[in-house]
Scaffold this motif. Sequence first.
Motif: not given
Length: 112
Positions: A25-35
């Motif tokens: 979940g943390l990795n997913k949030i980080s990725f979509w924040t960068i996007v």
Amino acid sequence: MAEKKTSSKSSSSKSSSSSKRNVWGLNKISFWTIVAVTIIYAISIVLSAIGGNALMTATRIMQGIATAVMIVIVAILAWRYVKSKPTVWKVLYIICLLIVVAGIIVPLCTGA
């Protein structure tokens, strides 16, 4: 005795799978924040290329918002790390966070 080994093995696999879900979940949030931040920066680059005073102001505001979003996410993760540490770590966290916030707000207010 065999039942105890099975139940402990089962509970340990449950705890490890739940921690994997939290990390995912943390990795997913980080990725979509960068996007999302990339999209905001791309729009601000286009507005900057077009020019004009009003567009430059919009560009600075959009970049400030993108930076603030990233800092909020990092601040939350840093607090998770610091909250179980001694008070000196918490004080350092607050001082750093205040300086970072000032570093975002001051340039926006001065128009630099």
